[in-house]
Design a protein around this motif. Structure first.
Motif, PDB file in Angstrom:
ATOM      1  N   THR A   1       4.577 -25.131 -27.055  1.00 33.14           N
ATOM      2  CA  THR A   1       5.904 -25.507 -27.538  1.00 33.14           C
ATOM      3  C   THR A   1       5.790 -26.739 -28.430  1.00 33.14           C
ATOM      4  N   SER A   2       6.821 -26.972 -29.223  1.00 36.01           N
ATOM      5  CA  SER A   2       6.802 -28.119 -30.128  1.00 36.01           C
ATOM      6  C   SER A   2       6.832 -29.442 -29.365  1.00 36.01           C
ATOM      7  N   ASN A   3       7.484 -29.475 -28.198  1.00 39.95           N
ATOM      8  CA  ASN A   3       7.489 -30.705 -27.406  1.00 39.95           C
ATOM      9  C   ASN A   3       6.135 -30.971 -26.767  1.00 39.95           C
ATOM     10  N   GLN A   4       5.410 -29.927 -26.422  1.00 35.57           N
ATOM     11  CA  GLN A   4       4.037 -30.118 -25.953  1.00 35.57           C
ATOM     12  C   GLN A   4       3.191 -30.724 -27.072  1.00 35.57           C
ATOM     13  N   TYR A   5       3.382 -30.237 -28.280  1.00 30.20           N
ATOM     14  CA  TYR A   5       2.657 -30.787 -29.429  1.00 30.20           C
ATOM     15  C   TYR A   5       3.037 -32.251 -29.640  1.00 30.20           C
ATOM     16  N   LYS A   6       4.321 -32.552 -29.501  1.00 31.29           N
ATOM     17  CA  LYS A   6       4.777 -33.942 -29.638  1.00 31.29           C
ATOM     18  C   LYS A   6       4.126 -34.815 -28.563  1.00 31.29           C
ATOM     19  N   PHE A   7       4.010 -34.303 -27.358  1.00 28.80           N
ATOM     20  CA  PHE A   7       3.376 -35.034 -26.263  1.00 28.80           C
ATOM     21  C   PHE A   7       1.925 -35.379 -26.612  1.00 28.80           C
ATOM     22  N   ILE A   8       1.200 -34.426 -27.168  1.00 25.99           N
ATOM     23  CA  ILE A   8      -0.192 -34.659 -27.564  1.00 25.99           C
ATOM     24  C   ILE A   8      -0.269 -35.742 -28.638  1.00 25.99           C
ATOM     25  N   GLN A   9       0.643 -35.690 -29.616  1.00 26.14           N
ATOM     26  CA  GLN A   9       0.629 -36.682 -30.697  1.00 26.14           C
ATOM     27  C   GLN A   9       0.988 -38.073 -30.175  1.00 26.14           C
ATOM     28  N   GLU A  10       1.970 -38.147 -29.281  1.00 26.31           N
ATOM     29  CA  GLU A  10       2.345 -39.445 -28.703  1.00 26.31           C
ATOM     30  C   GLU A  10       1.179 -40.045 -27.916  1.00 26.31           C
ATOM     31  N   ALA A  11       0.446 -39.180 -27.212  1.00 22.98           N
ATOM     32  CA  ALA A  11      -0.699 -39.668 -26.432  1.00 22.98           C
ATOM     33  C   ALA A  11      -1.822 -40.175 -27.337  1.00 22.98           C
ATOM     34  N   LYS A  12      -1.947 -39.609 -28.513  1.00 21.96           N
ATOM     35  CA  LYS A  12      -2.961 -40.079 -29.458  1.00 21.96           C
ATOM     36  C   LYS A  12      -2.600 -41.453 -30.018  1.00 21.96           C
TER      37      LYS A  12
ATOM     38  N   ASN B   1      -8.556 -51.187 -23.050  1.00 24.00           N
ATOM     39  CA  ASN B   1      -9.125 -49.905 -23.497  1.00 24.00           C
ATOM     40  C   ASN B   1      -8.777 -48.762 -22.550  1.00 24.00           C
ATOM     41  N   SER B   2      -7.576 -48.804 -22.026  1.00 23.31           N
ATOM     42  CA  SER B   2      -7.118 -47.768 -21.105  1.00 23.31           C
ATOM     43  C   SER B   2      -5.876 -47.082 -21.666  1.00 23.31           C
ATOM     44  N   LYS B   3      -5.593 -45.906 -21.118  1.00 18.77           N
ATOM     45  CA  LYS B   3      -4.401 -45.150 -21.504  1.00 18.77           C
ATOM     46  C   LYS B   3      -3.706 -44.696 -20.234  1.00 18.77           C
ATOM     47  N   MET B   4      -2.378 -44.670 -20.271  1.00 18.33           N
ATOM     48  CA  MET B   4      -1.601 -44.345 -19.078  1.00 18.33           C
ATOM     49  C   MET B   4      -0.521 -43.318 -19.426  1.00 18.33           C
ATOM     50  N   ILE B   5      -0.412 -42.279 -18.608  1.00 22.40           N
ATOM     51  CA  ILE B   5       0.637 -41.271 -18.765  1.00 22.40           C
ATOM     52  C   ILE B   5       1.453 -41.214 -17.481  1.00 22.40           C
ATOM     53  N   VAL B   6       2.773 -41.250 -17.632  1.00 21.55           N
ATOM     54  CA  VAL B   6       3.697 -41.214 -16.502  1.00 21.55           C
ATOM     55  C   VAL B   6       4.550 -39.955 -16.626  1.00 21.55           C
ATOM     56  N   ASN B   7       4.418 -39.047 -15.661  1.00 25.29           N
ATOM     57  CA  ASN B   7       5.135 -37.769 -15.684  1.00 25.29           C
ATOM     58  C   ASN B   7       6.191 -37.710 -14.595  1.00 25.29           C
ATOM     59  N   GLY B   8       7.281 -37.031 -14.858  1.00 28.38           N
ATOM     60  CA  GLY B   8       8.268 -36.844 -13.804  1.00 28.38           C
ATOM     61  C   GLY B   8       9.401 -35.925 -14.217  1.00 28.38           C
ATOM     62  N   ASP B   9      10.145 -35.491 -13.221  1.00 24.83           N
ATOM     63  CA  ASP B   9      11.311 -34.629 -13.415  1.00 24.83           C
ATOM     64  C   ASP B   9      12.490 -35.291 -12.717  1.00 24.83           C
ATOM     65  N   ILE B  10      13.397 -35.855 -13.489  1.00 17.39           N
ATOM     66  CA  ILE B  10      14.484 -36.641 -12.897  1.00 17.39           C
ATOM     67  C   ILE B  10      15.517 -35.767 -12.182  1.00 17.39           C
TER      68      ILE B  10
ATOM     69  N   LYS C   1      12.180 -48.461 -23.537  1.00 19.98           N
ATOM     70  CA  LYS C   1      12.487 -47.658 -24.724  1.00 19.98           C
ATOM     71  C   LYS C   1      12.472 -48.544 -25.969  1.00 19.98           C
ATOM     72  N   GLY C   2      11.744 -48.103 -26.990  1.00 17.41           N
ATOM     73  CA  GLY C   2      11.684 -48.836 -28.248  1.00 17.41           C
ATOM     74  C   GLY C   2      10.572 -49.866 -28.322  1.00 17.41           C
ATOM     75  N   VAL C   3       9.818 -50.059 -27.223  1.00 11.13           N
ATOM     76  CA  VAL C   3       8.710 -51.015 -27.229  1.00 11.13           C
ATOM     77  C   VAL C   3       7.516 -50.399 -27.954  1.00 11.13           C
ATOM     78  N   ASP C   4       6.852 -51.175 -28.788  1.00 12.63           N
ATOM     79  CA  ASP C   4       5.685 -50.686 -29.521  1.00 12.63           C
ATOM     80  C   ASP C   4       4.591 -50.225 -28.566  1.00 12.63           C
ATOM     81  N   ASN C   5       3.894 -49.184 -28.989  1.00 15.06           N
ATOM     82  CA  ASN C   5       2.750 -48.641 -28.248  1.00 15.06           C
ATOM     83  C   ASN C   5       3.157 -47.927 -26.968  1.00 15.06           C
ATOM     84  N   ILE C   6       4.451 -47.604 -26.855  1.00 17.98           N
ATOM     85  CA  ILE C   6       4.943 -46.801 -25.727  1.00 17.98           C
ATOM     86  C   ILE C   6       5.659 -45.585 -26.294  1.00 17.98           C
ATOM     87  N   GLY C   7       5.222 -44.402 -25.887  1.00 15.39           N
ATOM     88  CA  GLY C   7       5.842 -43.161 -26.352  1.00 15.39           C
ATOM     89  C   GLY C   7       6.640 -42.499 -25.240  1.00 15.39           C
ATOM     90  N   ILE C   8       7.731 -41.855 -25.609  1.00 15.17           N
ATOM     91  CA  ILE C   8       8.575 -41.140 -24.644  1.00 15.17           C
ATOM     92  C   ILE C   8       8.811 -39.724 -25.159  1.00 15.17           C
TER      93      ILE C   8
END
Length: 325
Positions: free
Chosen positions: A124-135, A264-273, A295-302
């Motif tokens: 899905t396009s949102n899955q693709y967006k998730f991959i890009q945000e993680a990069k 040099n670390s990366k963090m992903i937070v997943n959830g279903d509200i 929300k809106g902080v640099d280097n943080i993707g949602i």
């Protein structure tokens, strides 16, 4: 892939003709027992008849016909590289009708490979967006309903980073909260007690690494899977850190987790509200609180997934829509 098509509109019958497809391509497009045609009929709200080299739409709406033609152009141009299944047809239909053409080619991008060699691609396009945000970010929040691939994609990205030596450790955690029922005191040592809570994570690791490789990494401490309570006091450098089921964290737990992020670390937070199992109000979930504050902080993707991103049995999407409040 070269092919041509022509549009014919006469007597309110609309035909999409094509050439240059072999019998195997046509079988993929039609689907087993005409399953793809049945899906297209549901999506466009009209009967669709297939003959030797054309589809006939039994409707009198030119807009539907032009959208169908555009959709078929996309399906045909990708039928050699992709499995033409429910997810592919439904997501390409959504993108075409929402004019999100810029992300349409995500179906071709291979993210990684499963243990059996099968390529992992965004569905899905949102899955693709998730991959890009993680990069592009060090901290990513991903929220959405069950079946949207949040956990699986996060684990895939973590293993990719490990394979490329971008990190030296993967840490996966989740709060040990029961889903609305008490399981009592579980027998066994610590691992045996917490494993039932972590089965979705183990499933993803098994699929991508294979059981033997997964066990080897866990034994060596390269992959750590643990309840959230055991994260306190740690600083994780050169690590890929995943928090799953984050809707079941409190504000304090979320703050504790987020401050584990090292260099040099990366963090992903997943959830279903929509699936908060804590005895708290929705607004007191640590996941919602963190997203609102950051929300809106640099280097943080949602990234926000929705019912259209569900990639399980098609019935799951319908169930989610019916239960949505």
């Amino acid at each position: 892939m070269s092919y041509t098509h022509l549009f014919f509109l006469y007597n309110l019958v609309m035909e999409y003709r094509f050439e240059g497809l072999n019998s195997e391509d046509i079988k993929k497009i039609i689907g087993v027992n005409d399953s793809n045609i049945n899906l297209l009929e549901d999506l466009y709200g009209c009967g669709i008849v297939y003959r030797d080299n054309y589809f006939k739409l039994l409707c009198d709406d030119e807009q539907i016909f032009y959208k169908f033609s555009k959709h078929m152009d996309y399906i045909i141009s990708h039928c050699k590289e992709n499995i033409i299944d429910y997810d592919f047809i439904k997501q390409s239909f959504i993108n075409i009708n929402n004019d999100t053409q810029n992300n349409m080619n995500f179906h071709n991008e291979v993210i990684s490979n499963m243990a059996n060699g099968k390529p992992i691609k965004c569905k899905t396009s949102n899955q693709y967006k998730f991959i890009q945000e993680a990069k592009n970010n060090d901290l990513i929040f991903a929220i959405g309903p069950a079946g949207t691939g949040k956990t699986f994609l996060a684990v895939t990205l973590a293993i990719n980073a490990l394979r490329k030596a971008e990190v030296h450790k993967i840490v996966i955690t989740r709060p040990a909260v029961e889903a609305g029922e008490s399981l009592g005191y579980l027998p066994g040592d610590l691992k045996e007690k917490i494993d039932p809570y972590l089965m979705p994570i183990y499933d993803a690791l098994d699929a991508i690494l294979g059981s033997e490789q997964k066990d080897k990494y866990i034994e060596k401490g390269i992959i750590e899977v643990m309840p959230l309570a055991y994260m306190r006091g740690r600083t994780l450098n050169e690590s890929f850190i995943i928090l799953d089921e984050a809707q079941n964290t409190t504000d304090k737990q979320m703050l504790m987790f987020l401050t584990r992020l090292g260099f040099n670390s990366k963090m992903i937070v997943n959830g279903d509200i929509t699936q908060i199992d804590l005895n708290i109000s929705k607004n007191n979930s640590g996941l919602i609180s963190a997203m609102n504050r950051l929300k809106g902080v640099d280097n943080i993707g949602i990234v926000e997934f929705n019912g259209n991103d569900v990639v399980r049995n098609p019935l799951v999407q319908t169930i989610i829509e019916k239960f949505r409040v």
